[in-house]
Design an enzyme around this catalytic site. Sequence first.
Site, PDB file in Angstrom:
ATOM      1  N   GLY A  69       0.702  -1.404   0.092  1.00  0.00           N
ATOM      2  CA  GLY A  69       0.117  -0.029   0.040  1.00  0.00           C
ATOM      3  C   GLY A  69       0.942   1.216   0.041  1.00  0.00           C
ATOM      4  CD  GLU A  97       2.590   3.615   5.138  1.00  0.00           C
ATOM      5  OE1 GLU A  97       3.823   3.449   5.870  1.00  0.00           O
ATOM      6  OE2 GLU A  97       1.923   2.565   4.783  1.00  0.00           O
TER       7      GLU A  97
HETATM    8 ZN   LIG Z   1       2.854   0.036   8.515  1.00  0.00          ZN
END
Ligand SMILES: [Zn+2]
Length: 864
Positions: free
Chosen positions: A262, A299
Amino acid sequence: MRTDTPVSVKLEEYTPYPFEIDQVSLDFSLEPSETRVKARMTVRRTQPGPLVLDGVKLKLNEIRLDGKTLGPDAYDLTDETLTIRAVPDAFVLETDVTINPSANTALSGLYISGGRFCSQCEATGFRHITYWPDRPDVMSRFHVRMDADKSKYPILLSNGTPGESGDHSDGRHYAEWDDPHPKPSYLFALCAGDYDVWRDTFTTMNGDHVDLGVYVDKGQAKSAEWAMESLKASMKWDEERFGRAYDLGVFNIVAVRDFNFGAMENKGLNIFNSAYVLASQESATDADFEAIESIVGHEYFHNWTGNRITCRDWFQLCLKEGLTVFRDQEFSSDLRSRPVQRIKDVMRLRARQFAEDAGPLAHPARPSKYGSIDNLYTGTVYEKGSELIRALTVFIGIDAFNKGMQIYFNEYDGTASTIEDFYSCFEKASGKDLSQFRLWYAQAGTPEVKVEESWDAASSTLTLTLSQKIPATPGQPTKQPVPIPLRTALLDGKGAHVGVEGWENGEGVIVLEDEKMTVDLKLTGTSDKPLLSINRQFSAPVRIDRELSNEALLELAAAETDPFNIWDNFQTLARTEIFRLLDNPQSPPDEALVGALGDAVRSNESDPAFAALLTALPDIGELFQHREPVDPAGLNDARKRLRKALGENLKADAERILAKPSPAPFKPNAEQAGIRALRSAMIGLTGALDTADASRKLKSLFDAASNMTESLACLRTLVPFETAERDEVIETFYETWKENPLVIDKWFAVQVGQGTADDARRLSQHPDFDLSNPNRVRSVAAAFSMTNLAAFHARDGEGHKVIGDIILEADKRNPALAARLLTSFEQWRKLEPVAKASAEKVLKDLQSQSLSKNASDILARALG
Ligand SMILES: [Zn+2]
């Protein structure tokens, strides 16, 4: 047949690296097929032993130790390591290697995507770039210099903050980047190419100025706006919720089309799958907007939980992932609806992790061994890892949890840590011994909690007998009990909380620590037998087993005050009903249940996102886990019958809701997304009626749709129809979006998600199908094998064959991707005999081929 079954790495064999590398300078001369990488590292010995560096597919040009070139007799070179036998206690090592990014189809290390350089180093990609101790506990300060053809690669990015840059006379230019924070090699990143950029700034709570940039394909800067908004919201949230500020003057995100994951949290330079960056009203669904917000948050939050405090070894992966998933779920809950977020998170957990935990790939959240590290990025490490943190907040209380987090941030900053280090902080904060709680990390399998009630009217006491059982999993035949914190309330028939001695605010936490316990809940007033609401908000990641009749469950669902449990009670009822319909093919769906579910949807229309979730029946993957042997096609038919009955019950409501216009002007916020979610649910239920009239209606809704959420809902719902409208919509959608790869991924996914093995085969031969692009491969292979279980496991075996063929081809280019696709077979032993035999044949045929280490690891476990 491949004989070298992967060798296991074991947690108990961990030893510290015998050297420290305080500083490294990397010098890249970028050319697609011949990139030169020079490394200069300052090394100090901490323990005796030779210097062993990891390196794969590197062409070694030269090694110099303290300025002197080493001859071949001074070192040993294998396919995976470089060993220098005799080194002093402190020295400077220089290496010079050549790599070929354009030949890198595994997308690990430095590679080319869309004509640009990009990198992916977690877990072990850095060894494809240069010789290095490629393990997370070796942390070093990185200085990077790149030079490249300026016309092709005008933008040169790496971690940290930019330093010197300039032009050479030959059309090349250079840029330097300096990262002051020591980091492990898996957080290294490099991007070079021509991009458009969406810029903004952020001022931290300390008053520091941060330049933000989101780098995307040319002409798409505006599509990065939502990702930027999400980034700023994340930075603010981490300051407010955890007191953590950003620590560099620059934060960049780069969108990459070909990416195995991702997104990746590289220090100061996050690299994202473009699917989680680009979004516009026309081309992105609400689910896309929500996913971008959550992944950008995830993130970013890694900057503290992962980057500044990293993992000592890969066995500790859930230390950074489970904790960071917990943080991103909390972020989404604060920005959107907490109960709706909780339900969605549990749906994902049950679909992904409970299934994994019940099959041959089951492993503890912190495994004690692994064959291939790439295969450890699992639902168990991520989703269960997050649930364990959430259960901890209930077990020790939120205040002790918050205090423990601050101890963790302060005491472990700059280190490579372990689960034990992390838990020691909560032991300090709570004064509790958490050694039994840590068993959750060592034992695989989803605990089953049996709940029995007995009521004593004379003493107004409800006695609960609770017992736990953790099923056997591969390599773990017996388990020890774990502490299971169950949020509990007692309710009267009207949904009022009944007082219990020792509880505040009508709710208590019961912790089941032993195999079995009884607990007396003495009411503070008089009452009839109260209703028991247990594991509220899904406080512990367990299966609850209660012997309740349908009438009792309906009564409980009507009285419930916890939205999660309302939803979950209906899930239990629907599941029971689907199994009854499966066993009684002639029997009509239960009117009482359908009526109650319809009423629940109507009475919750003021919270449309929640109402939409109530219409979602348990999916086949969830139903799979409750029966063995299982016939997915039969389950699918039974489920369709119940859905059709619900569609009939809600027909007038669907017409009323869909007659109103969609919210305008479009905003991707939670409020509007909720309305569109309910509208999409009604589109789905219209399709469940399966009439010619429904097909026409769906076509006209498709033509009128002003946003991707509803267009896609119409397309998805029409796919199973055999009508001219269906063909027209599939064609129109393709023609409209054929230049936008992210939307065409959806076009592929909805067709295989609702279609047959023939559709999957046909679409895997479509001119737009591209084995080198992981998103596209997943949009066909994963969407078919992981969401369309009835067709994937169909008795003719065609579903297994088509996926087996794609895996075999994918594995030649991209082993991590192939291994991920193989996990779709994880439930094969549960299938009814015909499909089971066909799955086994495909797996054994694959095993007879020469497969990658990643794929061999999954195959050996799936068949083992
Ligand atoms: Zn992660």
